[in-house]
Design a protein around this motif. Structure first.
Motif, PDB file in Angstrom:
ATOM      1  N   THR B  62     -31.597 -17.872  -6.629  1.00 57.37           N
ATOM      2  CA  THR B  62     -32.553 -17.325  -5.536  1.00 57.37           C
ATOM      3  C   THR B  62     -32.402 -17.856  -4.585  1.00 57.37           C
ATOM      4  O   THR B  62     -32.661 -17.017  -3.573  1.00 57.37           O
ATOM      5  CB  THR B  62     -33.838 -16.992  -6.299  1.00 57.37           C
ATOM      6  OG1 THR B  62     -34.208 -18.331  -6.545  1.00 57.37           O
ATOM      7  CG2 THR B  62     -33.997 -16.203  -7.687  1.00 57.37           C
ATOM      8  N   HIS B  63     -32.315 -19.059  -4.232  1.00 54.44           N
ATOM      9  CA  HIS B  63     -32.161 -19.731  -2.796  1.00 54.44           C
ATOM     10  C   HIS B  63     -31.158 -20.657  -2.804  1.00 54.44           C
ATOM     11  O   HIS B  63     -30.368 -20.887  -3.739  1.00 54.44           O
ATOM     12  CB  HIS B  63     -33.619 -20.364  -2.749  1.00 54.44           C
ATOM     13  CG  HIS B  63     -34.787 -19.499  -2.969  1.00 54.44           C
ATOM     14  ND1 HIS B  63     -35.188 -19.066  -4.141  1.00 54.44           N
ATOM     15  CD2 HIS B  63     -35.587 -19.048  -1.780  1.00 54.44           C
ATOM     16  CE1 HIS B  63     -36.357 -18.263  -3.906  1.00 54.44           C
ATOM     17  NE2 HIS B  63     -36.493 -18.161  -2.309  1.00 54.44           N
ATOM     18  N   SER B  64     -31.144 -21.293  -1.879  1.00 63.97           N
ATOM     19  CA  SER B  64     -30.078 -22.414  -1.910  1.00 63.97           C
ATOM     20  C   SER B  64     -30.495 -23.272  -2.586  1.00 63.97           C
ATOM     21  O   SER B  64     -31.637 -23.904  -2.298  1.00 63.97           O
ATOM     22  CB  SER B  64     -29.798 -22.662  -0.152  1.00 63.97           C
ATOM     23  OG  SER B  64     -28.929 -23.931  -0.183  1.00 63.97           O
ATOM     24  N   PRO B  65     -29.557 -24.219  -3.094  1.00 65.56           N
ATOM     25  CA  PRO B  65     -29.959 -25.619  -3.716  1.00 65.56           C
ATOM     26  C   PRO B  65     -30.034 -26.589  -2.890  1.00 65.56           C
ATOM     27  O   PRO B  65     -30.873 -27.519  -3.181  1.00 65.56           O
ATOM     28  CB  PRO B  65     -28.776 -25.676  -4.658  1.00 65.56           C
ATOM     29  CG  PRO B  65     -27.519 -25.264  -3.986  1.00 65.56           C
ATOM     30  CD  PRO B  65     -28.063 -24.151  -3.309  1.00 65.56           C
ATOM     31  N   ILE B  66     -29.805 -26.451  -1.716  1.00 69.13           N
ATOM     32  CA  ILE B  66     -29.643 -27.918  -1.022  1.00 69.13           C
ATOM     33  C   ILE B  66     -30.417 -27.758   0.457  1.00 69.13           C
ATOM     34  O   ILE B  66     -31.090 -28.501   1.131  1.00 69.13           O
ATOM     35  CB  ILE B  66     -28.337 -28.434  -0.498  1.00 69.13           C
ATOM     36  CG1 ILE B  66     -27.351 -27.359  -0.042  1.00 69.13           C
ATOM     37  CG2 ILE B  66     -27.710 -29.074  -1.823  1.00 69.13           C
ATOM     38  CD1 ILE B  66     -25.936 -28.025   0.389  1.00 69.13           C
ATOM     39  N   ALA B  67     -30.502 -26.435   0.760  1.00 68.84           N
ATOM     40  CA  ALA B  67     -31.244 -26.274   2.135  1.00 68.84           C
ATOM     41  C   ALA B  67     -32.798 -26.193   2.001  1.00 68.84           C
ATOM     42  O   ALA B  67     -33.154 -25.679   1.025  1.00 68.84           O
ATOM     43  CB  ALA B  67     -30.716 -24.854   2.624  1.00 68.84           C
ATOM     44  N   SER B  68     -33.208 -26.991   2.553  1.00 67.76           N
ATOM     45  CA  SER B  68     -34.794 -27.207   2.578  1.00 67.76           C
ATOM     46  C   SER B  68     -35.766 -25.710   3.232  1.00 67.76           C
ATOM     47  O   SER B  68     -35.056 -25.388   4.119  1.00 67.76           O
ATOM     48  CB  SER B  68     -35.683 -28.394   3.556  1.00 67.76           C
ATOM     49  OG  SER B  68     -35.019 -29.433   2.795  1.00 67.76           O
ATOM     50  N   GLY B  69     -36.625 -25.639   2.668  1.00 66.40           N
ATOM     51  CA  GLY B  69     -37.556 -24.578   3.051  1.00 66.40           C
ATOM     52  C   GLY B  69     -38.276 -24.861   4.055  1.00 66.40           C
ATOM     53  O   GLY B  69     -38.064 -25.912   4.905  1.00 66.40           O
ATOM     54  N   ASP B  70     -39.587 -24.161   4.262  1.00 65.85           N
ATOM     55  CA  ASP B  70     -40.567 -24.469   5.220  1.00 65.85           C
ATOM     56  C   ASP B  70     -41.141 -25.722   4.714  1.00 65.85           C
ATOM     57  O   ASP B  70     -42.046 -25.620   3.649  1.00 65.85           O
ATOM     58  CB  ASP B  70     -41.345 -23.248   5.496  1.00 65.85           C
ATOM     59  CG  ASP B  70     -42.263 -23.576   6.708  1.00 65.85           C
ATOM     60  OD1 ASP B  70     -42.484 -24.803   6.992  1.00 65.85           O
ATOM     61  OD2 ASP B  70     -42.779 -22.550   7.019  1.00 65.85           O
ATOM     62  N   LEU B  71     -41.406 -26.663   5.553  1.00 65.91           N
ATOM     63  CA  LEU B  71     -42.014 -27.964   4.950  1.00 65.91           C
ATOM     64  C   LEU B  71     -43.285 -27.986   5.317  1.00 65.91           C
ATOM     65  O   LEU B  71     -44.219 -28.781   4.506  1.00 65.91           O
ATOM     66  CB  LEU B  71     -41.220 -28.993   5.755  1.00 65.91           C
ATOM     67  CG  LEU B  71     -39.906 -29.607   5.317  1.00 65.91           C
ATOM     68  CD1 LEU B  71     -39.308 -30.822   6.319  1.00 65.91           C
ATOM     69  CD2 LEU B  71     -39.816 -30.129   3.898  1.00 65.91           C
ATOM     70  N   ARG B  72     -43.903 -27.091   5.912  1.00 67.14           N
ATOM     71  CA  ARG B  72     -45.400 -26.928   6.087  1.00 67.14           C
ATOM     72  C   ARG B  72     -45.916 -26.232   4.807  1.00 67.14           C
ATOM     73  O   ARG B  72     -47.073 -26.609   4.286  1.00 67.14           O
ATOM     74  CB  ARG B  72     -45.755 -26.409   7.232  1.00 67.14           C
ATOM     75  CG  ARG B  72     -45.700 -27.306   8.415  1.00 67.14           C
ATOM     76  CD  ARG B  72     -45.877 -26.905   9.800  1.00 67.14           C
ATOM     77  NE  ARG B  72     -44.772 -25.738  10.002  1.00 67.14           N
ATOM     78  CZ  ARG B  72     -45.253 -24.535  10.584  1.00 67.14           C
ATOM     79  NH1 ARG B  72     -46.423 -24.231  11.014  1.00 67.14           N
ATOM     80  NH2 ARG B  72     -44.209 -23.693  10.813  1.00 67.14           N
ATOM     81  N   THR B  73     -45.386 -25.072   4.439  1.00 63.42           N
ATOM     82  CA  THR B  73     -46.043 -24.174   3.435  1.00 63.42           C
ATOM     83  C   THR B  73     -45.256 -23.876   2.032  1.00 63.42           C
ATOM     84  O   THR B  73     -45.902 -23.541   1.080  1.00 63.42           O
ATOM     85  CB  THR B  73     -45.888 -22.751   3.798  1.00 63.42           C
ATOM     86  OG1 THR B  73     -44.518 -22.422   4.294  1.00 63.42           O
ATOM     87  CG2 THR B  73     -46.876 -22.796   5.373  1.00 63.42           C
ATOM     88  N   GLU B  74     -43.982 -24.732   2.005  1.00 64.50           N
ATOM     89  CA  GLU B  74     -43.266 -24.332   0.806  1.00 64.50           C
ATOM     90  C   GLU B  74     -43.130 -25.666   0.089  1.00 64.50           C
ATOM     91  O   GLU B  74     -42.363 -25.623  -1.001  1.00 64.50           O
ATOM     92  CB  GLU B  74     -42.035 -23.687   0.968  1.00 64.50           C
ATOM     93  CG  GLU B  74     -42.433 -22.306   1.602  1.00 64.50           C
ATOM     94  CD  GLU B  74     -41.215 -21.616   1.906  1.00 64.50           C
ATOM     95  OE1 GLU B  74     -39.881 -22.457   2.108  1.00 64.50           O
ATOM     96  OE2 GLU B  74     -41.135 -20.431   1.915  1.00 64.50           O
ATOM     97  N   ARG B  75     -43.692 -26.620   0.319  1.00 62.24           N
ATOM     98  CA  ARG B  75     -43.663 -28.065  -0.549  1.00 62.24           C
ATOM     99  C   ARG B  75     -44.344 -28.018  -1.880  1.00 62.24           C
ATOM    100  O   ARG B  75     -45.375 -27.463  -1.600  1.00 62.24           O
ATOM    101  CB  ARG B  75     -43.954 -29.289   0.330  1.00 62.24           C
ATOM    102  CG  ARG B  75     -42.811 -29.599   1.253  1.00 62.24           C
ATOM    103  CD  ARG B  75     -43.665 -30.832   2.170  1.00 62.24           C
ATOM    104  NE  ARG B  75     -43.403 -31.957   1.442  1.00 62.24           N
ATOM    105  CZ  ARG B  75     -44.223 -33.087   1.108  1.00 62.24           C
ATOM    106  NH1 ARG B  75     -45.511 -32.684   1.158  1.00 62.24           N
ATOM    107  NH2 ARG B  75     -43.830 -34.070   0.266  1.00 62.24           N
ATOM    108  N   LEU B  76     -43.615 -28.304  -2.866  1.00 63.36           N
ATOM    109  CA  LEU B  76     -44.233 -28.800  -3.931  1.00 63.36           C
ATOM    110  C   LEU B  76     -45.219 -27.593  -4.429  1.00 63.36           C
ATOM    111  O   LEU B  76     -46.409 -27.925  -4.871  1.00 63.36           O
ATOM    112  CB  LEU B  76     -45.272 -30.200  -3.815  1.00 63.36           C
ATOM    113  CG  LEU B  76     -44.440 -31.316  -3.526  1.00 63.36           C
ATOM    114  CD1 LEU B  76     -45.327 -32.562  -2.990  1.00 63.36           C
ATOM    115  CD2 LEU B  76     -43.506 -31.890  -4.888  1.00 63.36           C
TER     116      LEU B  76
END
Lengths: 278, 304, 350
Positions: B62-76
């Motif tokens: 569903t998403h890229s396996p290596i590209a990080s998402g939004d580090l402020r709202t989508e972590r953990l």
């Protein structure tokens, strides 16, 4: 009139396997008194399974059924397992074919015989040892105290079988089933072991079932002979009356026995008739 | 279904007309024995699923396996409708990473087997066939490699070669071949003095020909079983190396590495470490079940 | 002659024992030599710059040169190996870049922690695994048998470090049943002077009972983890060995004698399986040495496994190779001991 030692009526042994049910014994009947009965047959005839069924040692998943199976009047089919186990070894026992496999390799001879004795007689270890020594002398083993310390792999075939006999007869059973007792032995040693068996059975007044494929040996040793084929008894004979055998299988077996005199050409071949298996 | 039943009859005939027919028939019998075993089928299904996921990862993710998402709202994030299995500390979708990680797992398993099996077969059959000092020397070498615990030896090799998944594969392959060599040697010893081998030699067959065309094919079935059973161990060792930071380097989504990265957040965001471990477990289980089933199917006498 | 058999047997046994020990030592020597060769190859031949691999990227030029001459890299390879072998035999594995101690000293201080863990794990594995295997064999095909097989299968399929993490999560973080990583709470550090290096033993010897209990609460989870893997293996082998024995003729004989089923199983069948089973236990111990590498990392257990992995992550090649050699040597020794035990204890091979 005392009950016969063993009564067998319509004994059946069945093995339900994934590939289909195998009927090893298909309804045999006989009685046994204080006498010697021989059961002769080829591999697969069901003779060994008969012996095991009598002792209640049919391997799983085998099923044993019988119209009647009684030892000295005790109904074995209805008996609880505990009762059958107490009879085993004390009053009815079996000697098997090859002492290399039928003796426990990691226990000494002495330990195994003593265990046999103490399983049924509440005696001290010293008394059991004395009994074991006496029994070893009965089977004509010289220097029994040295032999007691040996392991089974250190015994010769004949000695091993005599140890086996000693171990099984030390409790003084009334019924002995001998399943191919000499088949694994050198021909030269067979006679010796048979003589020991003969003497012990006679002096103790035991009932004996001798199971073998060797018709001549059985006939010379036993009073009566049962011939089994494909799980059934096809003939019953007095051992002196072999010549009067009527069933073609028995006649064929007798014909197969090698003869020293006379011309044997062409060699007689046992021709099997599928009708015998019905 | 007349066509199917006549095919079945052709495969199971008692008098095959060609070598191919006999071979196919034998394989068919083995397959049927395998098919009767439900756990083996489960194992086969798991392995098939692994292969399927590895091939179609780009379509299933569903998403890229290596590209990080939004580090402020989508972590953990915990598992939810957008990120099916949650996100890790770099805001990457765990589900997609898991799918792409299956490619690495499959690659490791295939490459290690492809490297180690021929080496093991070669050494084992040569050792068993020629005997003498060749045998002694080769078996000593094999014993020395067998003497090391597999993970520790792989660790030492990676230490010398440097971290990275290629080096991890080489290191594991180096430790994987000794049991195959032993097995191949044992099989060779039993066949070596058969009459048919003598016959080929009398016909002028060279040793190489005998080894390759006659002995190796006979060793194949037991070695195959062993390799399959080993695959779980290979996966676990690779995951262990990844966990120690010696396998694939971030951001590559190797399952063992993912567990190591999730370790820091074990207490509160436990799914980051838990999920890849479940994947490793399921895949290893699949190979174990399949290997057990293969062993029972190819050699029914050895069945427990 | 029959009369001489006990004497002959004693003499033959003594000779067999001597031969067994002799061949054991010879095999041990050869295999250890091979281990040294392998670690030499890994250390000198494999890396592009073996000196760099030892001293690290940040070493000064002087340190680099000193290490180069120390390692003898200006001399032919065979001489280098001879030097390495001599050092290995005397236990000189060089110095650790990280701690600057001789590697052998570091190893000596870390090894007991691993021994403590592996011993406890094997104990758990044996005490639970053997009876489990026996019951599974006796009730072959039953529910218990299936459960035992599943336990074994899981043990072969689950990553040990992951299971350790999950166990920590559950039993430490969520349930607070056990203590966390490490061997002792920080408060208890240095309260016990190491005698054997085994905390459980030392603390009891010195009467420090609360230290003992704290050590127990720390060791219980990693030991249980290793114990689980041990029992997966041991129960599977026990089951297989016992099933094999139960099919033998002497078991039928024992039943004919009218012995109780319990006696037949434990005194006859299991007694025959005991010797191979003992070798299985020893091998399991050896396997746990390997399993400890990852377990110690998860539980911050200061054993040789941690030592090797820490050294690895700090590119301390001397330490890694020294540790590998020691673990390899322990592994080999245990394997050979199990062989020797088999030959000693089975009356048929005496």
């Amino acid at each position: 009139m005392t009950a016969p030692l063993l009564e067998v009526e319509d004994l059946r042994v069945r093995f339900p396997l994934a590939e289909g049910t195998v009927e090893a014994v298909r309804g045999i009947s006989f009685t046994l008194g204080r006498e010697r009965l021989g059961i002769v047959g080829e591999s697969g005839s069901g003779k060994s399974q008969t012996g095991r069924a009598i002792l209640g040692l049919t391997a799983k998943p085998g099923e044993v059924t019988a119209e009647r199976l009684a030892f000295d009047g005790v109904d074995l089919m209805a008996a609880p397992p505990g009762l059958r186990r107490s009879l085993r070894g004390s009053r009815m026992t079996m000697v098997m074919q090859d002492p290399r496999y039928s003796l426990n390799p990691v226990m000494t001879v002495g330990q195994q015989i003593i265990e046999s004795y103490r399983a049924h007689k509440p005696v001290s270890r010293r008394e059991a040892k004395q009994a074991a020594l006496a029994m070893l002398e009965d089977v004509r083993i010289t220097a029994p105290d040295r032999v007691m310390a040996l392991y089974p792999h250190e015994l010769s075939g004949g000695m091993g079988q005599r140890v086996m006999i000693a171990m099984m007869l030390i409790t003084g059973p009334e019924l002995l089933i001998a399943d191919e007792p000499t088949s694994a032995l050198d021909v030269t040693v067979r006679g010796e072991v048979l003589r020991i068996l003969d003497q012990l059975v006679s002096t103790r007044g035991m009932g004996l079932i001798l199971i073998s494929h060797d018709l001549e040996m059985v006939a010379s040793f036993c009073d009566r002979v049962l011939v089994m084929y494909a799980g059934k008894i096809v003939e019953e004979l007095a051992s002196g009356a072999l010549g009067e055998a009527r069933h073609p299988y028995t006649r064929g077996l007798i014909g197969c026995l090698p003869k020293l005199a006379g011309d044997s050409h062409p060699l007689p071949v046992l021709a099997r008739d599928p009708a015998w298996a019905r | 279904m007349a066509g199917a039943s006549s095919l079945a009859a052709w495969l199971t005939t008692a008098e095959p007309q060609s070598r191919t027919q006999a071979r196919l028939g034998h394989a068919w019998q083995s397959f049927r024995r395998l098919a009767r075993n439900p756990t083996a089928i489960a194992g086969l299904a798991i392995v098939a699923l692994l292969i399927f996921v590895a091939i179609f990862a780009p379509l299933l993710a569903t998403h890229s396996p290596i590209a990080s998402g939004d580090l402020r709202t989508e972590r953990l994030l915990p598992p939810g409708p957008v990120f099916w299995l949650g996100t890790d500390d770099q805001a990457r979708d765990i589900y997609s990473r898991l799918l792409y990680g299956s490619r690495l797992t499959l690659a490791v398993v295939i490459l290690v087997s492809v490297i180690a099996t021929p080496i093991g077969l070669a050494i084992g059959t040569i050792s068993g066939y020629f005997g003498g000092w060749i045998d002694r020397v080769l078996m000593r070498i094999t014993d020395i490699f067998l003497a090391f615990p597999r993970l520790v030896l792989a660790l030492a090799f990676v230490a010398a070669l440097g971290p990275g998944i290629e080096n991890a594969i080489i290191a594991i392959a180096i430790t994987a071949w000794p049991p195959y060599a032993r097995l191949a040697r044992a099989e060779t010893l039993t066949i070596r003095n058969s009459d048919f081998i003598h016959a080929v030699r009398l016909q002028g067959g060279s040793s190489l020909r005998i080894l390759v065309k006659h002995i190796v094919p006979l060793c194949l079935s037991s070695v195959t079983v062993r390799v399959t059973l080993d695959m779980a161990g290979i996966i676990l060792t690779a995951a262990g190396l990844g966990f120690l930071g010696l396998g694939a380097q971030p951001p590559t989504p190797e399952w063992g590495t993912m567990i190591a990265q999730g370790r820091r957040f074990l207490m509160d965001q436990w799914w980051v470490a838990a999920v890849p471990g479940i994947a490793i477990f399921v895949v290893s289980l699949g190979f174990n079940l399949l290997g057990d089933g293969l062993r029972d199917a190819l050699d029914p006498k050895a069945a427990r | 002659m029959i009369a001489d058999v006990p004497l002959l047997r004693r003499g033959r046994a003594a000779l067999g024992l001597a031969q067994g020990v002799g061949s054991f030592l010879l095999t041990l020597g050869i295999t250890l030599f091979g281990l040294v060769v392998v670690t030499f190859v890994i250390g000198r031949v494999v890396p592009i710059d073996p000196v760099l691999a030892v001293v690290g990227d940040r070493a000064s030029g002087a340190v680099y040169e000193r290490a180069r001459t120390e390692m003898g890299l200006d001399r032919p390879l065979v001489e280098q190996f001879g030097l390495y072998l001599k050092k290995a035999v005397t236990g000189d594995f060089g110095r650790s870049v990280l701690t600057t101690n001789p590697v052998i000293d570091d190893i000596r201080s870390y090894f007991p922690a691993t021994i403590e863990l592996a011993t406890l794990g094997t104990l758990i594995g044996t005490l639970i695994g053997v009876p489990l295997g026996v019951f599974a064999a006796v009730r072959s095909g039953s529910l218990l048998d299936q459960i035992v097989r599943i336990v074994g299968l899981v043990g072969y399929s689950v990553p040990i470090f992951w299971l350790g993490l999950m166990a920590l999560l559950l039993f430490y973080a969520k349930l607070d049943w056990v203590a966390g990583p490490g061997r002792l709470d920080i408060a208890y550090d240095y309260m016990v002077t190491p005698v054997t290096g085994l905390l459980l033993v030392d603390s009891l010897l010195q009467g420090q009972v609360d230290v003992f209990w704290n050590a127990v609460s720390h060791i219980i989870l990693p030991a249980a983890l290793l114990g689980y893997f041990s029992l997966a293996y041991i129960s599977r082998m026990t089951r297989a060995l016992l099933l094999n024995e139960l099919q033998q003729e002497y078991v039928v004989t024992a039943r004919i004698k009218g012995l109780s089923e319990a006696r037949v199983i434990w005194r006859h069948a299991l007694r025959n399986a005991a010797v191979p089973l003992l070798t299985v236990v020893v091998l399991s111990y050896a396997t746990l040495l390997e399993g400890s590498v990852l377990t110690e990392t998860v539980f911050a257990w200061p054993g040789i496994g941690s030592y090797i992995t820490n050294s690895l992550q700090n590119a301390d090649l001397n330490a890694v190779l020294g540790g590998t050699l020691v673990v390899g040597a322990a592994f080999v020794t245990l394997n050979l001991i199990s062989d020797l035990l088999y030959r000693l204890l089975d009356p048929r091979t005496r």
